[in-house]
Design an enzyme around this catalytic site. Sequence first.
Site, PDB file in Angstrom:
ATOM      1  CD  GLU A 163     -18.401   9.076  24.045  1.00  0.00           C
ATOM      2  OE1 GLU A 163     -18.852   7.953  23.824  1.00  0.00           O
ATOM      3  OE2 GLU A 163     -17.671   9.324  25.023  1.00  0.00           O
ATOM      4  CE1 TYR A 223     -27.528  47.017  32.041  1.00  0.00           C
ATOM      5  CE2 TYR A 223     -28.575  47.739  34.080  1.00  0.00           C
ATOM      6  CZ  TYR A 223     -27.682  46.930  33.419  1.00  0.00           C
ATOM      7  OH  TYR A 223     -26.933  46.011  34.117  1.00  0.00           O
ATOM      8  CE  LYS A 236     -20.913  41.656  31.841  1.00  0.00           C
ATOM      9  NZ  LYS A 236     -20.429  42.400  33.021  1.00  0.00           N
ATOM     10  CG  ASN A 269     -26.740  51.207  31.552  1.00  0.00           C
ATOM     11  OD1 ASN A 269     -26.290  50.561  32.484  1.00  0.00           O
ATOM     12  ND2 ASN A 269     -27.748  52.038  31.670  1.00  0.00           N
ATOM     13  CB  SER A 307     -12.384   1.894  30.726  1.00  0.00           C
ATOM     14  OG  SER A 307     -12.918   1.186  31.817  1.00  0.00           O
ATOM     15  CG  ASN A 327     -13.992   4.530  26.123  1.00  0.00           C
ATOM     16  OD1 ASN A 327     -14.361   3.562  25.451  1.00  0.00           O
ATOM     17  ND2 ASN A 327     -13.873   4.481  27.432  1.00  0.00           N
ATOM     18  CE  LYS A 339     -15.127   0.813  26.748  1.00  0.00           C
ATOM     19  NZ  LYS A 339     -16.046   0.801  25.647  1.00  0.00           N
ATOM     20  CD  GLN A 373     -24.351  42.088  36.657  1.00  0.00           C
ATOM     21  OE1 GLN A 373     -24.139  43.291  36.763  1.00  0.00           O
ATOM     22  NE2 GLN A 373     -24.500  41.301  37.701  1.00  0.00           N
ATOM     23  CB  THR A 430     -30.513   7.317   2.912  1.00  0.00           C
ATOM     24  OG1 THR A 430     -31.094   6.080   2.505  1.00  0.00           O
ATOM     25  CG2 THR A 430     -29.795   7.969   1.723  1.00  0.00           C
ATOM     26  CG  HIS A 431     -33.704   5.853   5.881  1.00  0.00           C
ATOM     27  ND1 HIS A 431     -34.886   6.363   6.372  1.00  0.00           N
ATOM     28  CD2 HIS A 431     -33.700   6.119   4.553  1.00  0.00           C
ATOM     29  CE1 HIS A 431     -35.571   6.920   5.377  1.00  0.00           C
ATOM     30  NE2 HIS A 431     -34.868   6.786   4.266  1.00  0.00           N
TER      31      HIS A 431
HETATM   32  N1  ARG Z   1     -22.219  45.126  35.271  1.00  0.00           N
HETATM   33  C1  ARG Z   1     -23.340  45.742  34.682  1.00  0.00           C
HETATM   34  C2  ARG Z   1     -23.907  44.893  33.530  1.00  0.00           C
HETATM   35  O1  ARG Z   1     -23.251  44.010  33.098  1.00  0.00           O
HETATM   36  C3  ARG Z   1     -22.944  47.062  34.149  1.00  0.00           C
HETATM   37  C4  ARG Z   1     -24.046  47.998  33.945  1.00  0.00           C
HETATM   38  C5  ARG Z   1     -24.684  48.381  35.238  1.00  0.00           C
HETATM   39  N2  ARG Z   1     -25.665  49.401  35.002  1.00  0.00           N
HETATM   40  C6  ARG Z   1     -26.575  49.751  35.880  1.00  0.00           C
HETATM   41  N3  ARG Z   1     -27.410  50.653  35.498  1.00  0.00           N
HETATM   42  N4  ARG Z   1     -26.669  49.186  37.045  1.00  0.00           N
HETATM   43  O2  ARG Z   1     -25.003  45.089  33.129  1.00  0.00           O
END
Ligand code: ARG
Length: 453
Positions: free
Chosen positions: A295, A322, A330, A114, A282, A290, A288, A327, A159-160
């Site tokens: 967008e 933790y 991420k 962690n 297109s 585009n 076209k 996780q 405006t608008h």
């Molecule tokens: N891959 C884990 C994460 O991103 C790492 C930490 C895992 N820790 C644990 N106590 N299982 O959180």
Amino acid sequence: MKTQKTTVGSVSQEVLAFTAGRDVELDVNLIQADCIGTAAHVTMLSKMKVNPAIITAEERRKVIAELKEIIVQADEGLFEIRLADQDVHLAVERTLTEKLGDLGKKIHTCRSRNDQVAVDLRLYSREQILGTLDAATSLISALLIFAKKNEKVPMVGRTHMQPGMPSSVGLWAAAHTESLLDDCALLINAYELNDQCPLGSAASYGVPLPIDRELTSALLGFSRPTHTVLYANNGRGKLESVVLGAMSQVMLSLSRMAQDLMLFTMPEFGYFTLPDELCTGSSIMPQKKNPDVIELVRARATRVKACELAVYDLIKGSPGGYNRDLQDAKEPFMDGIAMTRACLLVLAPFVQTIQVNKDALIAGFTPDVFATDRALELVGQGVPFRDAYHHVKENLGELESMDPVKAIEQKTHLGAPLGIDWELLNDRAKAVAETVREKRRIIDRAVAKLLKM
Ligand code: ARG
């Protein structure tokens, strides 16, 4: 049920695959960070005043040499994170143990995964924020050149979405630039918050050995350690949502600029023309051209915000310490940053090549666009504003067209079309670039020193 042996016990293959999730791929982005974090931790262990030493100075050198080797391998795409490793942290530990035997088994003394992931993400964040600022400053420079070049090109101010008052292309571009400069300030704020080292919290509650958190923080070039060991972990997720918050502000600016560009490049407007090579065709309509790029920038603004909300929602009910839920922050974290950077990068060449169609811009100036200017002209002759307003309103049909260039030349006060302080905007852009350079200097110096054996 088939079980799989891992560094931290045997688990069923299904559970292993499920819990590792996408870490095996995503953690590739954290290999370098994990090695640097480990180098700092091992260096600190080698200096710890315990007898016998946990890791000697000579052993530290050996570990650093292997970590450097892993970084080189990772750069070449050769460092492997296996499913049995679960994540980058255990992949690095396995590799060090394969190479260094018992010494490899010592590196995890006084730290938890962690701890590692928290520091890895901060190391990753700081690089990403600096990269985003680089991309933002490139776009800002392009916008400033475009704005200054078109300072005196008239454009109807709306405006608008309806015609309002005489304005300029320069003001339009300078306004979008200013918005991005504010976003840079938010990114730098996020950087400062990120710039605290969580290493040494272990499992969130400290360890009964005299580790030196100030030292690891300094070794990694952070400005300070986070304070409480519990917040070091609880800050995970919060930190990502702060960074993504700044990213989504960048995207808000980009999306609004993209929307304007979509309107102004419509044939009905014809204010701007986009170069062919930045537009798509297109499959059925041969004529076209585009504006898919802008967008998609608008679409990505929605998605980056969704990433921010995903992280926020993941942690808002998270108990302290933790939890594995973290996780899953991420993926949106890395995705949101990548999307923001890609949008900034794709827009810089766009801005550099926009063709400005002066005739079409001037054709937009119907006499009513000068109504307010006319009322204020009457004010100049001593008529109270409300009377002047009513007079113009009741005689709109008699309004005469003015020269739009002359109209904007009269607007010279602070920030008005001809009162834009280009130096101020340029200075703000330069200050951002200087901040990035300064932060990089600190990081590079610290990391070079840390990896020196
Ligand atoms: N891959 C884990 C994460 O991103 C790492 C930490 C895992 N820790 C644990 N106590 N299982 O959180």
